[in-house]
Structures are given as C-alpha cells and as structure tokens.
Design an enzyme around this catalytic site. Structure first.
Site, PDB file in Angstrom:
ATOM      1  N   CYS A  58      35.350  16.112  -2.917  1.00  0.00           N
ATOM      2  CA  CYS A  58      36.033  16.798  -1.813  1.00  0.00           C
ATOM      3  C   CYS A  58      35.112  17.122  -0.642  1.00  0.00           C
ATOM      4  O   CYS A  58      35.579  17.593   0.379  1.00  0.00           O
ATOM      5  CB  CYS A  58      36.679  18.085  -2.313  1.00  0.00           C
ATOM      6  SG  CYS A  58      35.513  19.421  -2.656  1.00  0.00           S
TER       7      CYS A  58
ATOM      8  N   LYS B  67      33.709   6.326   8.442  1.00  0.00           N
ATOM      9  CA  LYS B  67      33.853   6.219   6.994  1.00  0.00           C
ATOM     10  C   LYS B  67      32.502   6.514   6.372  1.00  0.00           C
ATOM     11  O   LYS B  67      31.503   5.901   6.713  1.00  0.00           O
ATOM     12  CB  LYS B  67      34.321   4.817   6.609  1.00  0.00           C
ATOM     13  CG  LYS B  67      34.566   4.654   5.134  1.00  0.00           C
ATOM     14  CD  LYS B  67      35.134   3.283   4.829  1.00  0.00           C
ATOM     15  CE  LYS B  67      35.401   3.144   3.348  1.00  0.00           C
ATOM     16  NZ  LYS B  67      35.911   1.816   3.018  1.00  0.00           N
TER      17      LYS B  67
ATOM     18  N   CYS C  95      29.480  18.673  -8.218  1.00  0.00           N
ATOM     19  CA  CYS C  95      30.600  19.592  -7.960  1.00  0.00           C
ATOM     20  C   CYS C  95      30.217  21.024  -8.319  1.00  0.00           C
ATOM     21  O   CYS C  95      29.649  21.279  -9.377  1.00  0.00           O
ATOM     22  CB  CYS C  95      31.816  19.160  -8.784  1.00  0.00           C
ATOM     23  SG  CYS C  95      33.226  20.257  -8.569  1.00  0.00           S
TER      24      CYS C  95
ATOM     25  N   HIS D 210      36.200  23.213  -4.272  1.00  0.00           N
ATOM     26  CA  HIS D 210      37.534  22.721  -3.943  1.00  0.00           C
ATOM     27  C   HIS D 210      38.625  23.692  -4.385  1.00  0.00           C
ATOM     28  O   HIS D 210      39.692  23.744  -3.786  1.00  0.00           O
ATOM     29  CB  HIS D 210      37.770  21.337  -4.564  1.00  0.00           C
ATOM     30  CG  HIS D 210      37.654  21.325  -6.048  1.00  0.00           C
ATOM     31  ND1 HIS D 210      36.445  21.166  -6.695  1.00  0.00           N
ATOM     32  CD2 HIS D 210      38.592  21.465  -7.008  1.00  0.00           C
ATOM     33  CE1 HIS D 210      36.654  21.195  -8.004  1.00  0.00           C
ATOM     34  NE2 HIS D 210      37.937  21.378  -8.214  1.00  0.00           N
TER      35      HIS D 210
ATOM     36  N   CYS E 152      31.186  15.660  -6.997  1.00  0.00           N
ATOM     37  CA  CYS E 152      32.078  16.155  -5.955  1.00  0.00           C
ATOM     38  C   CYS E 152      32.776  15.002  -5.252  1.00  0.00           C
ATOM     39  O   CYS E 152      32.141  14.028  -4.866  1.00  0.00           O
ATOM     40  CB  CYS E 152      31.277  16.975  -4.942  1.00  0.00           C
ATOM     41  SG  CYS E 152      32.265  17.579  -3.578  1.00  0.00           S
TER      42      CYS E 152
END
Length: 108
Positions: free
Chosen positions: A87, A67, A96, A100, A85
């Site tokens: 993703c 994780k 970002c 994606h 971000c």
C-alpha cells in the site's frame, strides 16, 4: 404575538390551500427561518459523514514517476517470517507495519 399578525397565517390547515401567491411570498421568510431552526435542531442526530482525508496511497515514494517498480532481493532483507507492504504507507517500507489499517479506517 403581535409580530405574527402581519403574516397571512390561516387558522386551519385547509386555509393554506386558499392562500394567494402574494400571501405565500410574504410567508417565505418565516417559513425559511422555521426550516433553518428545524434543521439546526435535528442536525446533531443526523449520521455523521467520514471525512476523506489523504486518500492517496503513495504520498512520497517516487512521486515523479508515473509507474513505480522496485526490485528487492529477498536475501538482502534477512528476515524469515515477514509481510511485504503493497500500500506504500509503511514507515518500514518494503516491510509491512500495518499502516494500511489506519489508512483504510480513515478513508473508508
């Protein structure tokens, strides 16, 4: 043609119902070739499947951890109007860069 004379081809459609099991076994190679030719003929018109490439989201960031949790102090980024971000695809992570969108198009 002469090469088809050895096959038990009936002259009518109803004649197929009167063929014996051995007649059907002799017809199998011919029917297989005709089915293959039919498939190869219509194959260009069949819908194409999208290739599922690289469907993993996180490719390299802390792959050894089950994780991944990062804390980022927003003041350290010194940007005002920014998207972060979620993703893991961004080349400018944690900001970002819309990677994606390409990933979603690629993997469906």
């Amino acid at each position: 043609p002469a090469y088809l004379k050895k096959f038990p081809l009936p002259e009518t459609i109803g004649g197929f119902a009167r063929l014996t099991v051995s007649d059907w076994l002799r017809l199998l190679p011919l029917l297989g070739i005709l089915a293959l030719l039919g498939y190869l003929t219509i194959r260009p018109f069949l819908p194409k499947k999208k290739k599922q490439k690289d469907s993993l989201i996180n490719l390299k960031i802390q792959k050894e951890n089950p994780k991944v949790v990062n804390e980022i102090d927003i003041e350290d980024l010194k940007r005002t109007n920014v998207c972060y971000c979620r993703c893991w695809r961004s080349k400018t992570f944690p900001v970002c860069d819309k990677s994606h969108i390409k990933h979603n198009d690629w993997t469906g």
